[in-house]
Design a protein around this motif. Structure first.
Motif, PDB file in Angstrom:
ATOM      1  N   ASN A   4       0.627  -1.435   0.031  1.00  0.00           N
ATOM      2  CA  ASN A   4       0.248  -0.088  -0.183  1.00  0.00           C
ATOM      3  C   ASN A   4       0.992   1.259   0.156  1.00  0.00           C
ATOM      4  OD1 ASN A   4      -2.143  -1.454   0.276  1.00  0.00           O
ATOM      5  ND2 ASN A   4      -2.270  -1.930   2.350  1.00  0.00           N
ATOM      6  N   PHE A   5       0.359   2.270  -0.601  1.00  0.00           N
ATOM      7  CA  PHE A   5       1.142   3.342  -0.455  1.00  0.00           C
ATOM      8  C   PHE A   5       0.487   4.807  -0.629  1.00  0.00           C
ATOM      9  CE2 PHE A   5       3.032   7.363  -2.564  1.00  0.00           C
ATOM     10  CZ  PHE A   5       4.296   6.443  -2.070  1.00  0.00           C
ATOM     11  N   TYR A   6       0.207   5.181   0.739  1.00  0.00           N
ATOM     12  CA  TYR A   6      -0.552   6.539   0.610  1.00  0.00           C
ATOM     13  C   TYR A   6       0.379   7.792   0.622  1.00  0.00           C
ATOM     14  CZ  TYR A   6      -3.943   9.589   3.397  1.00  0.00           C
ATOM     15  OH  TYR A   6      -5.265   9.876   3.852  1.00  0.00           O
ATOM     16  N   LEU A   7      -1.026   8.747  -0.097  1.00  0.00           N
ATOM     17  CA  LEU A   7      -0.290   9.839  -0.730  1.00  0.00           C
ATOM     18  C   LEU A   7      -1.204  11.220  -0.763  1.00  0.00           C
ATOM     19  CD1 LEU A   7       1.729  11.465  -3.382  1.00  0.00           C
ATOM     20  CD2 LEU A   7       0.658  10.216  -4.606  1.00  0.00           C
ATOM     21  N   THR A   8      -1.027  12.542  -0.783  1.00  0.00           N
ATOM     22  CA  THR A   8      -1.675  13.560   0.360  1.00  0.00           C
ATOM     23  C   THR A   8      -0.808  14.983  -0.721  1.00  0.00           C
ATOM     24  OG1 THR A   8      -0.887  14.622   2.071  1.00  0.00           O
ATOM     25  CG2 THR A   8      -2.265  11.801   1.763  1.00  0.00           C
ATOM     26  N   TYR A  24       0.177  22.785  -9.942  1.00  0.00           N
ATOM     27  CA  TYR A  24       1.454  21.839  -9.669  1.00  0.00           C
ATOM     28  C   TYR A  24       1.358  20.985  -9.284  1.00  0.00           C
ATOM     29  CZ  TYR A  24       6.034  22.078  -9.899  1.00  0.00           C
ATOM     30  OH  TYR A  24       8.066  21.825 -10.205  1.00  0.00           O
ATOM     31  N   CYS A  25       1.202  21.518  -7.421  1.00  0.00           N
ATOM     32  CA  CYS A  25       1.546  19.455  -6.178  1.00  0.00           C
ATOM     33  C   CYS A  25       0.278  18.968  -7.259  1.00  0.00           C
ATOM     34  CB  CYS A  25       1.340  20.175  -5.154  1.00  0.00           C
ATOM     35  SG  CYS A  25       0.704  19.365  -4.190  1.00  0.00           S
ATOM     36  N   THR A  26      -1.166  19.312  -7.153  1.00  0.00           N
ATOM     37  CA  THR A  26      -1.489  18.115  -7.824  1.00  0.00           C
ATOM     38  C   THR A  26      -1.074  17.264  -8.656  1.00  0.00           C
ATOM     39  OG1 THR A  26      -3.718  19.311  -6.398  1.00  0.00           O
ATOM     40  CG2 THR A  26      -4.169  17.288  -7.764  1.00  0.00           C
ATOM     41  N   VAL A  27      -0.497  17.600  -9.777  1.00  0.00           N
ATOM     42  CA  VAL A  27      -0.056  16.783 -11.298  1.00  0.00           C
ATOM     43  C   VAL A  27       0.921  15.967 -10.938  1.00  0.00           C
ATOM     44  CG1 VAL A  27       0.742  17.143 -13.124  1.00  0.00           C
ATOM     45  CG2 VAL A  27      -1.287  19.467 -12.639  1.00  0.00           C
ATOM     46  N   ALA A  28       1.745  16.765  -9.849  1.00  0.00           N
ATOM     47  CA  ALA A  28       3.083  16.041  -9.252  1.00  0.00           C
ATOM     48  C   ALA A  28       2.290  14.715  -8.533  1.00  0.00           C
ATOM     49  CB  ALA A  28       3.549  17.210  -8.221  1.00  0.00           C
ATOM     50  N   ALA A  29       1.577  15.170  -7.974  1.00  0.00           N
ATOM     51  CA  ALA A  29       0.835  13.761  -7.005  1.00  0.00           C
ATOM     52  C   ALA A  29       0.025  13.029  -7.720  1.00  0.00           C
ATOM     53  CB  ALA A  29       0.091  14.547  -6.123  1.00  0.00           C
ATOM     54  N   ASP A  30      -0.402  12.949  -8.606  1.00  0.00           N
ATOM     55  CA  ASP A  30      -1.002  12.028 -10.212  1.00  0.00           C
ATOM     56  C   ASP A  30       0.316  11.443 -10.548  1.00  0.00           C
ATOM     57  OD1 ASP A  30      -4.039  11.797 -11.448  1.00  0.00           O
ATOM     58  OD2 ASP A  30      -3.196  12.418 -12.877  1.00  0.00           O
ATOM     59  N   CYS A  31       0.690  12.293 -10.546  1.00  0.00           N
ATOM     60  CA  CYS A  31       1.756  11.350 -11.698  1.00  0.00           C
ATOM     61  C   CYS A  31       2.515  10.165 -11.422  1.00  0.00           C
ATOM     62  CB  CYS A  31       2.974  12.931 -11.589  1.00  0.00           C
ATOM     63  SG  CYS A  31       4.537  11.693 -12.848  1.00  0.00           S
ATOM     64  N   ILE A  32       2.954  10.764  -9.510  1.00  0.00           N
ATOM     65  CA  ILE A  32       3.731   9.629  -8.390  1.00  0.00           C
ATOM     66  C   ILE A  32       2.146   8.151  -8.221  1.00  0.00           C
ATOM     67  CG2 ILE A  32       3.868   9.427  -6.085  1.00  0.00           C
ATOM     68  CD1 ILE A  32       5.453  12.328  -5.603  1.00  0.00           C
ATOM     69  N   LYS A  33       1.133   8.892  -8.155  1.00  0.00           N
ATOM     70  CA  LYS A  33       0.060   7.856  -8.028  1.00  0.00           C
ATOM     71  C   LYS A  33       0.054   6.571  -9.285  1.00  0.00           C
ATOM     72  CE  LYS A  33      -4.543   6.388  -7.979  1.00  0.00           C
ATOM     73  NZ  LYS A  33      -5.703   6.484  -7.980  1.00  0.00           N
ATOM     74  N   ARG A  34       0.317   7.267 -10.705  1.00  0.00           N
ATOM     75  CA  ARG A  34       0.689   6.297 -11.892  1.00  0.00           C
ATOM     76  C   ARG A  34       1.863   5.822 -12.164  1.00  0.00           C
ATOM     77  NH1 ARG A  34      -3.665   8.288 -15.925  1.00  0.00           N
ATOM     78  NH2 ARG A  34      -4.555  10.299 -15.285  1.00  0.00           N
ATOM     79  N   PHE A  35       2.905   5.792 -11.273  1.00  0.00           N
ATOM     80  CA  PHE A  35       3.527   5.646 -11.264  1.00  0.00           C
ATOM     81  C   PHE A  35       4.153   4.537 -10.384  1.00  0.00           C
ATOM     82  CE2 PHE A  35       7.971   4.786  -9.933  1.00  0.00           C
ATOM     83  CZ  PHE A  35       8.814   5.175 -10.458  1.00  0.00           C
ATOM     84  N   LYS A  36       3.212   4.720  -9.204  1.00  0.00           N
ATOM     85  CA  LYS A  36       3.604   4.014  -7.843  1.00  0.00           C
ATOM     86  C   LYS A  36       2.866   2.515  -8.227  1.00  0.00           C
ATOM     87  CE  LYS A  36       5.960   3.717  -5.094  1.00  0.00           C
ATOM     88  NZ  LYS A  36       7.050   3.493  -4.734  1.00  0.00           N
ATOM     89  N   GLU A  37       1.454   2.919  -9.120  1.00  0.00           N
ATOM     90  CA  GLU A  37       0.792   1.695  -9.367  1.00  0.00           C
ATOM     91  C   GLU A  37       1.154   1.140 -10.835  1.00  0.00           C
ATOM     92  OE1 GLU A  37      -4.423   3.826  -8.542  1.00  0.00           O
ATOM     93  OE2 GLU A  37      -2.369   4.031 -11.165  1.00  0.00           O
ATOM     94  N   LEU A  38       1.914   2.023 -11.044  1.00  0.00           N
ATOM     95  CA  LEU A  38       2.887   1.166 -12.764  1.00  0.00           C
ATOM     96  C   LEU A  38       3.270  -0.411 -12.030  1.00  0.00           C
ATOM     97  CD1 LEU A  38       2.915   3.180 -16.092  1.00  0.00           C
ATOM     98  CD2 LEU A  38       2.172   1.162 -15.150  1.00  0.00           C
ATOM     99  N   GLY A  40       3.341  -1.322  -9.467  1.00  0.00           N
ATOM    100  CA  GLY A  40       3.196  -2.399  -8.382  1.00  0.00           C
ATOM    101  C   GLY A  40       2.317  -2.484  -7.171  1.00  0.00           C
ATOM    102  N   TYR A  41       1.610  -0.888  -6.313  1.00  0.00           N
ATOM    103  CA  TYR A  41       1.348  -0.225  -6.300  1.00  0.00           C
ATOM    104  C   TYR A  41       0.183  -0.805  -5.530  1.00  0.00           C
ATOM    105  CZ  TYR A  41       6.428   0.245  -3.073  1.00  0.00           C
ATOM    106  OH  TYR A  41       6.966   0.296  -2.865  1.00  0.00           O
ATOM    107  N   ASN A  42      -0.784  -0.442  -4.074  1.00  0.00           N
ATOM    108  CA  ASN A  42      -2.136  -0.126  -3.860  1.00  0.00           C
ATOM    109  C   ASN A  42      -2.299   1.594  -3.514  1.00  0.00           C
ATOM    110  OD1 ASN A  42      -5.058  -0.374  -4.166  1.00  0.00           O
ATOM    111  ND2 ASN A  42      -4.483  -1.113  -2.188  1.00  0.00           N
ATOM    112  N   VAL A  43      -2.622   2.439  -4.396  1.00  0.00           N
ATOM    113  CA  VAL A  43      -2.028   3.335  -3.966  1.00  0.00           C
ATOM    114  C   VAL A  43      -3.714   4.298  -3.605  1.00  0.00           C
ATOM    115  CG1 VAL A  43      -1.308   5.748  -4.686  1.00  0.00           C
ATOM    116  CG2 VAL A  43      -0.010   3.799  -5.279  1.00  0.00           C
ATOM    117  N   PHE A  44      -3.776   4.867  -2.605  1.00  0.00           N
ATOM    118  CA  PHE A  44      -4.999   5.513  -2.030  1.00  0.00           C
ATOM    119  C   PHE A  44      -4.158   7.248  -2.139  1.00  0.00           C
ATOM    120  CE2 PHE A  44      -7.717   7.774   0.707  1.00  0.00           C
ATOM    121  CZ  PHE A  44      -9.248   6.393  -0.521  1.00  0.00           C
TER     122      PHE A  44
END
Length: 653
Positions: A4-8, A24-38, A40-44
């Motif tokens: 699991n990976f929790y990101l805010t 800026y911050c929200t675009v960056a967070a969305d990128c991190i989520k997509r990257f971690k999901e690729l 294999g993480y379960n991202v929230f």
């Protein structure tokens, strides 16, 4: 089993004027989520809005609306913007959500029962724009906020306090012995020097207001509402259902990373961990303080007319163009300067000339020379192996950069492969190979290698510019499913795959013409918002301060001053040092107009100055006097001067 990976992102103040800096911050967070999901993480991924407090209550009153109705409209627009940016958040938490308010009350009561919250009387200075309390020593004789320079209001009222001072040693130990907790590293030293080890030290924190009703009520004292920062920070717990689903909460807490702007870094790196310590909850693994996006090295400001909104950029150039620029142009931990010229140049050089050109020429050559069919290699040479080795090495470099959210570094590594692939075309000259049937096998090898390089590139760019990644995959005739591990493997395109030639993904732009288009769209949006806001406001009687006598006015020594030069304050991002000539004397005034005027706009001007205001130090620099200015309800500011061009030193009476 997936990790699991929790990101805010921060729980944002609900603004109806979101510009690209806010995205800026929200675009960056969305990128991190997509990257971690690729990976294999379960991202929230949690984002949301901080809707209580004096600022909102005041703005709602000015608009003639109830606070909740006022923020409902703004939140709807924010969600619409995130949708247009294809932001894939998992929770949008509002501090006005009923369950969140219950969580806040429950946790406040727990802290009170434990003795970490106590009742007392607060006397100090409150800055409404910053939502910050300051001591007399911090604001000085002119009562100016140390952060923004605006005048604070003396507040004296009954209050509940959180024993922040109790956690001083634990916080010092956390900051000094856990290098991963705060990033970038230099922000840790700022916290220790400016707050923990400052002259005032880490004082107990006022956590309630009795002069305000718009907020979460203290559960055992209906005269008080809970201070906005306690309320907002606890949103990170409510978003993963702290009060209703303990299993889910335990799955994702502690947070892996809180992304926050540098201006609110101290709240997250000091108050937040202290609260969690007091609640006996695990601490987040990382607080990352990102920089600001400036406009021509100046802070974006609606009153200065230099705001650039995301909607026109998305409309004209697509969401991926904006995302790419934000992630590629700036170092995430530092400030960066946006200009329309830089944006257009990035589109032309990186997206059109490099990536767009590589895809277009590859698919076009496969279509032209091989009827659109990709065939497996038959005749390989050393140059092919060089391209293969480079391509499969990029994944590890991207992963290393993304561990510390160095988006620009990760993209540069990918673009090295893109540029190398374009060079490979020039080196292998498929247009020459196609002229002789004897070179058919070699031609197929070259075309396959280009397609395979593009396949790997499509995987690597997927977290950053997802739509472009999908279009590359579509034009290559491959299945849409993206497998991150496949970016480290060569030769996965099946034999006889048929390409689907499509439109050029990023056409070249005429920069001058496009800037005019963007300016026009930006202006239309600003006018539309201004009209909407003005129609929503009701006419109200102007309120003036208490009357004064002529004798009171005579005490003020207001003179015309000549601005000889302007420089940045060495210890404060938001302040200028104005070097003034007033008749035969010279002096320096510290002012918070950095987001309103450039240095060039101020230098050489004559302005009105209150000269006999008691001198005060702002972040170590003494300021002698105060300039006069008018500011309207929209934040537009104008420095006061005279109708006639008088000599400096002229006295106003």
């Amino acid at each position: 089993m997936k990790k699991n990976f929790y990101l805010t992102t921060p729980i944002y103040y609900p603004s109806d004027n979101l510009h690209i800096g806010h995205t800026y911050c929200t675009v960056a967070a969305d990128c991190i989520k997509r990257f971690k999901e690729l990976q294999g993480y379960n991202v929230f991924f949690t984002t949301g809005t901080d809707e209580h407090g004096q600022k909102i209550a005041t703005k709602a009153q000015e608009a003639g609306m109830e606070p909740k109705a006022y923020v409902d409209k703004i939140v709807a627009n924010i969600k619409k913007l995130w949708e247009s940016l294809d932001i894939q958040y998992d929770a949008f938490i509002r501090s006005t959500d009923a369950q969140h308010e219950k969580d806040v009350q429950d946790l406040f009561k727990k802290l009170y029962d434990k003795g970490d919250i106590y009742k007392g009387e607060y006397e100090g200075y409150y800055c409404t724009p910053c939502e910050s309390f300051w001591t007399q020593a911090q604001v000085g004789d002119d009562h100016a906020c140390p952060d923004c320079g605006r005048v604070t209001q003396l507040t004296k009222e009954e209050s509940y306090f959180f024993r922040l001072s109790k956690y001083k040693d634990k916080l010092l130990d956390l900051l000094n012995n856990n290098e991963e907790f705060t990033e970038p590293a230099f922000r840790k030293n700022e916290l220790i020097k400016n707050f923990i080890e400052s002259a005032e030290g880490l004082e107990d924190l006022s956590v309630s207001r009795s002069s305000l009703t718009w907020g979460v009520q203290v559960p055992f004292d209906n005269k008080h509402v809970i201070y906005v920062w306690i309320d907002a920070l606890l949103c990170y717990l409510s978003a993963i259902e702290f009060g209703t689903d303990k299993e889910k909460f335990n799955e994702f807490w502690p947070a892996d990373v809180h992304l926050v702007g540098k201006e609110i870094f101290r709240f997250h790196a000091l108050i937040w961990p202290a609260l969690l310590m007091a609640l006996d909850l695990p601490l987040p693994k990382k607080i990352f303080g990102h920089g600001w996006i400036l406009f021509d090295n100046d802070k974006m400001s609606k009153s200065k007319g230099n705001v650039v909104y995301p909607e026109p950029i998305i409309k004209l150039y697509g969401v991926d163009a904006l995302k790419y620029f934000l992630l590629r142009e700036f170092s995430f931990g530092s400030d960066g300067s946006f200009t329309k010229e830089k944006f257009m140049q990035r589109l032309n050089s990186d997206l059109a000339n490099d990536l767009g050109n590589l895809l277009s020429r590859t698919v076009s050559m496969i279509t032209k020379y091989n009827n659109g069919i990709i065939e497996k290699p038959k005749i390989e040479e050393e140059i092919d192996k060089d391209l293969e080795n480079m391509a499969i090495s990029v994944k590890a470099k991207v992963e290393e950069a993304m561990e510390h959210f160095k988006f620009n570094v990760a993209l540069e590594e990918i673009w090295k492969l893109i540029r190398r692939s374009n060079k490979y075309v020039d080196e292998t000259t498929p247009w020459i190979l196609a002229k002789d049937e004897k070179n058919k096998d070699r031609l197929n090898t070259v075309l396959y290698n280009l397609a395979e390089s593009l396949r790997i590139i499509s995987v690597l760019i997927n977290p950053f510019i997802t739509n472009t990644s999908k279009e590359i995959i579509r034009q290559l005739g491959l299945e849409e499913k993206v497998d991150w591990e496949s970016s480290q493997k060569w030769g996965l395109i099946p034999n006889a795959t048929k390409v689907n030639k499509g439109q050029i993904i990023f056409p070249r732009l005429d920069i001058k013409e496009e800037i005019e288009k963007l300016d026009d769209e930006n202006k239309k949006l600003m006018e539309s918002r201004a009209l909407e806001n003005s129609s929503a406001n009701k006419d109200t009687d102007e309120k003036f301060k208490d009357e004064i006598s002529l004798d009171d006015f005579a005490k003020l020594d207001i003179r015309l001053a000549y601005v000889e030069s302007v420089e940045d304050h060495p210890n404060a991002d938001k302040l200028y040092l104005l070097h003034l000539k007033i008749g035969n004397s010279r002096r320096v005034i510290v002012s918070n107009i950095k987001d309103k005027y450039t240095k060039e706009e101020l230098t050489g001007k004559k302005i009105l100055v209150l000269c006999n205001l008691k001198a005060k130090k702002f972040r170590g620099i003494e300021s002698k006097g105060m300039l006069l200015a008018a500011e309207d309800e929209n934040g537009k500011l104008s420095i006061a001067s005279t109708l006639e061009d008088l000599v400096d030193g002229a006295k106003i009476s």
